[in-house]
Scaffold this active site. Structure first.
Site, short mmCIF file in Angstrom:
data_model
loop_
_atom_site.label_atom_id
_atom_site.label_comp_id
_atom_site.label_asym_id
_atom_site.label_seq_id
_atom_site.Cartn_x
_atom_site.Cartn_y
_atom_site.Cartn_z
N LYS A 1 -1.27 -1.10 -4.24
CA LYS A 1 -2.29 -0.04 -4.17
C LYS A 1 -1.51 1.26 -4.23
O LYS A 1 -0.84 1.66 -3.28
CB LYS A 1 -3.09 -0.13 -2.87
CG LYS A 1 -4.13 0.99 -2.74
CD LYS A 1 -4.92 0.88 -1.44
CE LYS A 1 -6.04 1.92 -1.43
NZ LYS A 1 -5.76 3.10 -0.67
N TYR B 1 0.87 -1.19 0.00
CA TYR B 1 0.00 0.00 0.00
C TYR B 1 0.90 1.23 0.00
O TYR B 1 1.45 1.61 1.03
CB TYR B 1 -0.91 -0.06 1.22
CG TYR B 1 -1.89 1.08 1.40
CD1 TYR B 1 -2.07 2.07 0.44
CD2 TYR B 1 -2.65 1.16 2.56
CE1 TYR B 1 -2.97 3.10 0.62
CE2 TYR B 1 -3.56 2.19 2.76
CZ TYR B 1 -3.71 3.15 1.79
OH TYR B 1 -4.60 4.19 1.97
#
Length: 308
Positions: free
Chosen positions: A172, A142
């Site tokens: 992400k 992330y």
């Protein structure tokens, strides 16, 4: 690992519903799942991330939410990705083991951001220690440097990552550095990695570069319209795709000027879906009645293409 559906399209960064006294409101998750699937045509979720106030929740609360999303999403959702990042390694590892045990479709980890990794090797070592606790679960990094301050480029991170983290599945990518994203996608010649863009108002640009899909908060309540943008882009009908992106941007530009964050996102989701999302957890404070009135009026005023 067993064969799995490729993660693509929209992923809702889920909100954590809370009661008026600030406790997590688990009973509404079932309604929330049905709303995403039936009203927004969104069948993937990212739980306990930034939008979900994950770092403001206790470990036990995060486990309870993960369990509820996996349970209620069974046979309804395609992917339930659990964010297991924390400021210390043992908690990340504990959450990773838990996510694996309950059958999560993937785990994601944010870079620790108090004592920060400053070099690629430091970040990879941390991520590797977490991924090893869930050896059969797809692993996502992330990347959100505006919040973490960890600005190690993903392009650099990818070099040799699969050898060090065999479960590494993708990123992400919540940053506006489209050059970094483009270099990542250019390197991903075999298509083994998934790149999910996390800046909702710039999604169309990321799609043009080659992003597989997106993780974002607006897909909780603008998922249907954004799915139509994805369909237009795929046709390709770029003019129509632009209309959807510009209108999403018009709304976000309006609310950002009013002050827009997790608390305000909870308010918007509440009045759009009718599901009570409740207040945020301190130090965040709830959206004002003035914000709610103005945001609702603005959203109601937008005329989407073809009346959608």
């Amino acid at each position: 690992m067993t064969p799995r559906k490729k993660l693509k399209g929209l992923v809702a960064a889920t909100i954590t519903p809370m009661t008026p006294d600030g406790k997590i409101n688990l009973p509404v998750i079932r309604q929330y799942v049905d709303y995403l699937v039936n009203e927004q045509n969104v069948k993937n979720v990212f739980v306990n991330g930034t939008t979900g106030e994950g770092l403001s929740l206790s470990i036990q609360e995060r486990k309870q939410l993960a369990e509820e999303w996996v349970c209620q999403g069974k046979d309804k959702l395609d992917h339930v990705i659990i964010h297991v990042g924390a400021l210390n390694l043992p908690e990340c590892q504990e959450l990773a083991r838990h996510a694996a045990a309950i059958g999560a479709g993937g785990i994601a980890v944010i870079a620790p951001f108090f004592f920060k990794p400053t070099k690629k090797d430091e970040l990879v070592a941390f991520l590797q220690k977490v991924a090893l606790e869930a050896p059969e679960v797809p692993f996502y990094y992330y990347h959100i440097p505006p919040l973490t301050g960890v600005k190690i480029r993903v392009e650099e991170l990818l070099d040799g990552i699969k050898a060090q983290i065999p479960t590494f599945q993708g990123v992400k990518f919540s940053d506006t550095d489209l050059l970094d994203l483009a270099q990542c996608i250019n390197k991903n010649e075999t298509g083994e990695f998934e790149f999910l863009y996390g800046v909702d108002e710039q999604l169309l640009g990321a799609l043009a570069i080659g992003a597989n899909g997106a993780v974002g908060s607006t897909y909780n309540y603008l998922g249907r319209q954004t799915n139509l943008m994805l369909q237009a882009f795929a046709k390709p009908d770029f003019a129509l795709a632009q209309q959807y992106q510009f209108l999403t941007g018009e709304f976000l530009n309006f609310v950002i000027k009013l002050g827009f964050g997790v608390a305000q996102t909870k308010a918007v989701m509440t009045f759009v879906s009718g599901i009570p999302m409740g207040p945020p957890r301190l130090p965040l404070v709830g959206a004002s009645s003035e914000f709610i009135a103005k945001a609702k009026a603005k959203l109601d005023s937008i005329v989407w293409p073809n009346g959608n």
